[in-house]
Design a protein around this motif. Structure first.
Motif, PDB file in Angstrom:
ATOM      1  N   SER A 209       0.906  -1.194   0.021  1.00 33.38           N
ATOM      2  CA  SER A 209       0.091  -0.023  -0.157  1.00 33.38           C
ATOM      3  C   SER A 209       0.907   1.284  -0.024  1.00 33.38           C
ATOM      4  O   SER A 209       2.117   1.180   0.331  1.00 33.38           O
ATOM      5  N   VAL A 210       0.327   2.256  -0.500  1.00 32.73           N
ATOM      6  CA  VAL A 210       1.019   3.714  -0.512  1.00 32.73           C
ATOM      7  C   VAL A 210       0.008   4.591  -0.083  1.00 32.73           C
ATOM      8  O   VAL A 210      -0.942   4.801  -0.404  1.00 32.73           O
ATOM      9  N   ASN A 211       0.666   5.282   1.027  1.00 30.45           N
ATOM     10  CA  ASN A 211      -0.005   6.150   1.726  1.00 30.45           C
ATOM     11  C   ASN A 211      -1.100   7.508   0.982  1.00 30.45           C
ATOM     12  O   ASN A 211      -2.214   7.830   1.532  1.00 30.45           O
ATOM     13  N   ALA A 212      -0.271   7.849   0.072  1.00 33.27           N
ATOM     14  CA  ALA A 212      -0.620   9.235  -0.395  1.00 33.27           C
ATOM     15  C   ALA A 212      -0.363   9.223  -2.048  1.00 33.27           C
ATOM     16  O   ALA A 212       0.754   9.730  -2.532  1.00 33.27           O
ATOM     17  N   ILE A 213      -1.331   8.783  -2.749  1.00 36.62           N
ATOM     18  CA  ILE A 213      -1.287   8.697  -4.206  1.00 36.62           C
ATOM     19  C   ILE A 213      -2.359   9.888  -4.962  1.00 36.62           C
ATOM     20  O   ILE A 213      -3.138  10.335  -4.259  1.00 36.62           O
ATOM     21  N   SER A 214      -2.115  10.055  -6.205  1.00 37.22           N
ATOM     22  CA  SER A 214      -2.908  10.668  -6.784  1.00 37.22           C
ATOM     23  C   SER A 214      -3.443   9.899  -7.954  1.00 37.22           C
ATOM     24  O   SER A 214      -2.570   9.254  -8.772  1.00 37.22           O
ATOM     25  N   ILE A 215      -4.688   9.578  -8.052  1.00 37.24           N
ATOM     26  CA  ILE A 215      -5.228   8.765  -9.327  1.00 37.24           C
ATOM     27  C   ILE A 215      -6.269   9.318 -10.295  1.00 37.24           C
ATOM     28  O   ILE A 215      -7.304  10.020  -9.733  1.00 37.24           O
ATOM     29  N   LYS A 216      -6.096   9.273 -11.325  1.00 35.85           N
ATOM     30  CA  LYS A 216      -7.138  10.077 -12.231  1.00 35.85           C
ATOM     31  C   LYS A 216      -7.461   9.013 -13.280  1.00 35.85           C
ATOM     32  O   LYS A 216      -6.975   8.344 -13.874  1.00 35.85           O
ATOM     33  N   ILE A 217      -8.761   9.374 -13.637  1.00 38.42           N
ATOM     34  CA  ILE A 217      -9.258   8.513 -15.028  1.00 38.42           C
ATOM     35  C   ILE A 217      -9.160   9.410 -16.242  1.00 38.42           C
ATOM     36  O   ILE A 217      -9.669  10.384 -16.444  1.00 38.42           O
ATOM     37  N   ALA A 218      -8.571   8.596 -17.127  1.00 42.31           N
ATOM     38  CA  ALA A 218      -7.836   9.543 -18.221  1.00 42.31           C
ATOM     39  C   ALA A 218      -9.333   9.882 -19.184  1.00 42.31           C
ATOM     40  O   ALA A 218     -10.209   9.285 -19.106  1.00 42.31           O
ATOM     41  N   GLY A 219      -9.135  11.199 -19.700  1.00 42.28           N
ATOM     42  CA  GLY A 219     -10.401  11.547 -20.595  1.00 42.28           C
ATOM     43  C   GLY A 219     -11.346  12.318 -19.576  1.00 42.28           C
ATOM     44  O   GLY A 219     -12.373  12.330 -20.167  1.00 42.28           O
ATOM     45  N   THR A 220     -11.339  12.171 -18.345  1.00 42.79           N
ATOM     46  CA  THR A 220     -12.493  12.642 -17.519  1.00 42.79           C
ATOM     47  C   THR A 220     -11.904  13.528 -16.654  1.00 42.79           C
ATOM     48  O   THR A 220     -10.632  13.792 -16.329  1.00 42.79           O
ATOM     49  N   LYS A 221     -12.725  14.500 -15.570  1.00 39.48           N
ATOM     50  CA  LYS A 221     -12.241  15.259 -14.582  1.00 39.48           C
ATOM     51  C   LYS A 221     -12.123  14.492 -13.541  1.00 39.48           C
ATOM     52  O   LYS A 221     -11.882  15.105 -12.399  1.00 39.48           O
ATOM     53  N   LEU A 222     -12.493  12.882 -13.472  1.00 42.30           N
ATOM     54  CA  LEU A 222     -12.257  12.153 -11.942  1.00 42.30           C
ATOM     55  C   LEU A 222     -11.080  12.296 -11.557  1.00 42.30           C
ATOM     56  O   LEU A 222     -10.079  11.711 -12.309  1.00 42.30           O
ATOM     57  N   GLU A 223     -10.876  12.518 -10.464  1.00 38.33           N
ATOM     58  CA  GLU A 223      -9.372  12.417  -9.856  1.00 38.33           C
ATOM     59  C   GLU A 223      -9.729  12.103  -8.328  1.00 38.33           C
ATOM     60  O   GLU A 223     -10.476  13.138  -7.604  1.00 38.33           O
ATOM     61  N   GLU A 224      -8.759  11.505  -7.622  1.00 34.52           N
ATOM     62  CA  GLU A 224      -8.865  11.381  -6.382  1.00 34.52           C
ATOM     63  C   GLU A 224      -7.386  11.060  -5.686  1.00 34.52           C
ATOM     64  O   GLU A 224      -6.742  10.834  -6.254  1.00 34.52           O
ATOM     65  N   LYS A 225      -7.271  11.629  -4.354  1.00 34.10           N
ATOM     66  CA  LYS A 225      -5.919  11.300  -3.781  1.00 34.10           C
ATOM     67  C   LYS A 225      -6.105  10.425  -2.411  1.00 34.10           C
ATOM     68  O   LYS A 225      -7.320  10.719  -2.027  1.00 34.10           O
ATOM     69  N   GLY A 226      -5.201   9.911  -2.072  1.00 36.25           N
ATOM     70  CA  GLY A 226      -5.383   9.016  -0.810  1.00 36.25           C
ATOM     71  C   GLY A 226      -4.522   7.765  -0.797  1.00 36.25           C
ATOM     72  O   GLY A 226      -3.847   7.652  -1.766  1.00 36.25           O
ATOM     73  N   PRO A 227      -4.663   6.897  -0.131  1.00 42.36           N
ATOM     74  CA  PRO A 227      -4.089   5.883   0.053  1.00 42.36           C
ATOM     75  C   PRO A 227      -4.681   4.827  -0.897  1.00 42.36           C
ATOM     76  O   PRO A 227      -5.793   4.784  -1.440  1.00 42.36           O
ATOM     77  N   LEU A 228      -3.474   4.065  -1.627  1.00 38.50           N
ATOM     78  CA  LEU A 228      -3.930   2.817  -2.523  1.00 38.50           C
ATOM     79  C   LEU A 228      -3.365   1.508  -2.179  1.00 38.50           C
ATOM     80  O   LEU A 228      -2.228   1.809  -1.613  1.00 38.50           O
ATOM     81  N   LEU A 229      -4.110   0.436  -2.510  1.00 33.71           N
ATOM     82  CA  LEU A 229      -3.549  -0.815  -2.074  1.00 33.71           C
ATOM     83  C   LEU A 229      -3.495  -1.722  -3.793  1.00 33.71           C
ATOM     84  O   LEU A 229      -4.433  -1.399  -4.125  1.00 33.71           O
ATOM     85  N   ILE A 230      -2.357  -2.315  -3.824  1.00 36.15           N
ATOM     86  CA  ILE A 230      -2.224  -3.290  -4.736  1.00 36.15           C
ATOM     87  C   ILE A 230      -2.849  -4.560  -4.570  1.00 36.15           C
ATOM     88  O   ILE A 230      -2.477  -5.080  -3.208  1.00 36.15           O
ATOM     89  N   THR A 231      -3.673  -5.245  -5.094  1.00 29.33           N
ATOM     90  CA  THR A 231      -4.032  -6.369  -4.801  1.00 29.33           C
ATOM     91  C   THR A 231      -3.796  -7.417  -5.752  1.00 29.33           C
ATOM     92  O   THR A 231      -3.367  -7.163  -6.861  1.00 29.33           O
ATOM     93  N   HIS A 232      -4.348  -8.835  -5.654  1.00 28.13           N
ATOM     94  CA  HIS A 232      -3.956  -9.841  -6.415  1.00 28.13           C
ATOM     95  C   HIS A 232      -4.926  -9.898  -7.702  1.00 28.13           C
ATOM     96  O   HIS A 232      -4.800 -10.208  -8.876  1.00 28.13           O
ATOM     97  N   TRP A 233      -6.028  -8.576  -7.646  1.00 33.17           N
ATOM     98  CA  TRP A 233      -6.659  -8.606  -8.933  1.00 33.17           C
ATOM     99  C   TRP A 233      -6.326  -7.153  -9.687  1.00 33.17           C
ATOM    100  O   TRP A 233      -7.060  -6.973 -10.839  1.00 33.17           O
TER     101      TRP A 233
END
Length: 410
Positions: A209-233
């Motif tokens: 897990s990473v505590n503070a990332i930024s993730i956005k959906i390309a081609g939209t205005k959708l963006e969030e910041k916060g913790p991210l977890l990498i899972t087996h899926w």
């Protein structure tokens, strides 16, 4: 004077809160709670990893209402009747003390959802709420001022008041019995889900897990910041769940095939341009050092190694030997890592459905139908949904309490 009767349909948080408060506020009221399955308060049980994220430590109504992708204006009005402070006090008066964690989520100090369940079950027993389980409601209709509630076993109930708190449904067809009451349905779509990345090598880092990332959906205005977890899926964690909530309607239209762009360094306020400028300093400072041993990203070690490999940088490579091409690719991967998402996975603890009874047909001050008097709605069956963090439960408590209080005043 004959005893008045209330039937509550649904044994989740909203339905239970309506039932126990209605029975407490009016001891003359005969309250029956009907649950379709063999489990009561099932979402309460699993929420927050079995700890129950009761509410969120937010005491500003306007601020709190902005945490609902759908229904923000509606909950703002409802929160003036029963808010976070009321939830905390309600449980505290019954011996359940809540604590606040660093991210604002509130849990019982016992760290056990069973504490909340036991509290609600004790209230139901104390005030004589009749609980009927493994029983499905087929129809609700009204004739000559009295409701007729038909159960799956053909039994008929004739209450004075009905509160529908049956939760959300994944398919429009499942709302047909509610449409038969004369109400309109906002098309249901999933919310609070995780992103699938079939076959992507990053899944080998599951559990990181990473505590503070930024993730956005390309081609939209959708963006969030916060913790991210990498899972087996693929990708999960609060930032992804929030993004899925805000993007619920857009993402279903994309059939859950879209591109996300991740800035792993957002927590350090690094973006592609200013990291390029800072890199000159790193090159001079660590010229003779191997990149693999000098994790300037402050990311988990395995993720740093993965991003080096993704940038074509060998384990023996020193800062001084880094080509401009490899350097640019690494900076790009650190600040603008692009991945394809193909599908979603329901996050079993937090999953909610966006959609439900259209809010224009419900009075937020009483939770009573604007179409049928003495018919009330509470919780997820209405077109309200919050992001992860205790917001959906707060709406459940609020709407359930308002229903009970309104019935008491009739």
């Amino acid at each position: 004077m004959p005893t008045k009767k209330l039937v509550v349909i649904g044994g989740g948080a909203a339905g239970f809160f309506c039932a126990v408060n209605a029975a407490r506020l009016n001891p003359q009221l005969q309250v029956t709670l009907i649950e379709k399955t063999g489990k009561l308060l099932s979402k309460v049980k699993v929420s927050g990893g079995g700890r129950c994220n009761v509410t969120h430590s937010c005491f500003d109504i306007a601020g709190m209402s902005r945490k609902y992708p759908r229904g923000g204006n509606f909950v703002k009005k409802a929160f003036h009747r029963f808010f976070t402070t009321d939830t905390i006090s309600w449980f505290e008066e019954r011996g359940v003390i809540l604590k606040t964690e660093a991210d604002g989520r509130m849990f019982p100090v016992t760290d056990s959802s069973q504490t909340i369940i036991d509290c609600l079950l004790n209230e139901a027993a104390q005030y004589g709420v009749e609980i009927v389980m493994n029983t499905e409601v087929k129809t609700v209709s009204k004739n000559d001022g009295l409701f007729q509630v038909t159960l799956a076993d053909s039994r008929l109930l004739a209450p004075d008041y009905v509160c529908i708190a049956c939760g959300g449904y994944p398919k429009s067809s499942m709302f047909e019995w509610l449409e038969a009451t004369g109400h309109s349905i906002e098309e249901p779509v999933p919310s609070l889900f995780t992103f699938n990345m079939p076959g992507h090598p990053i899944r080998e880092l599951m559990g990181i897990s990473v505590n503070a990332i930024s993730i956005k959906i390309a081609g939209t205005k959708l963006e969030e910041k916060g913790p991210l977890l990498i899972t087996h899926w693929g990708l999960s964690g609060p930032a992804v769940l929030k993004l899925s909530a805000w993007g619920a309607k857009e993402l279903v239209n994309m059939q859950y095939n879209f591109t996300v762009r991740i800035n792993w360094m957002a927590g350090n306020d690094y973006y592609e341009q200013n990291l390029k400028e800072q890199w000159r300093y790193f090159r001079d400072l660590y010229a003779s050092k191997k990149l693999i041993n000098q994790n300037i990203s402050q990311l988990p070690g395995r993720l740093w190694e993965f991003l080096l490999a993704q940038s074509g940088i060998a384990k023996e490579m020193r800062f001084a030997d880094l080509s401009s091409k490899a350097e640019n690719l690494l900076i790009k991967n650190l600040t603008d890592y692009t991945v394809e998402i193909k599908g979603k996975t329901t996050f079993k603890e937090e999953f909610v459905t966006a959609g439900g009874i259209k809010l224009a047909e419900i009075d937020p001050h009483s939770m009573m139908s604007r179409k049928t008097s003495n018919l009330f709605f509470a919780g997820e069956v209405t077109d309200v949904d919050g992001i992860t963090g205790g917001f959906n439960f707060q709406y459940a408590w609020t709407s359930g309490w308002i229903c009970a209080n309104s019935i008491n005043l009739l």
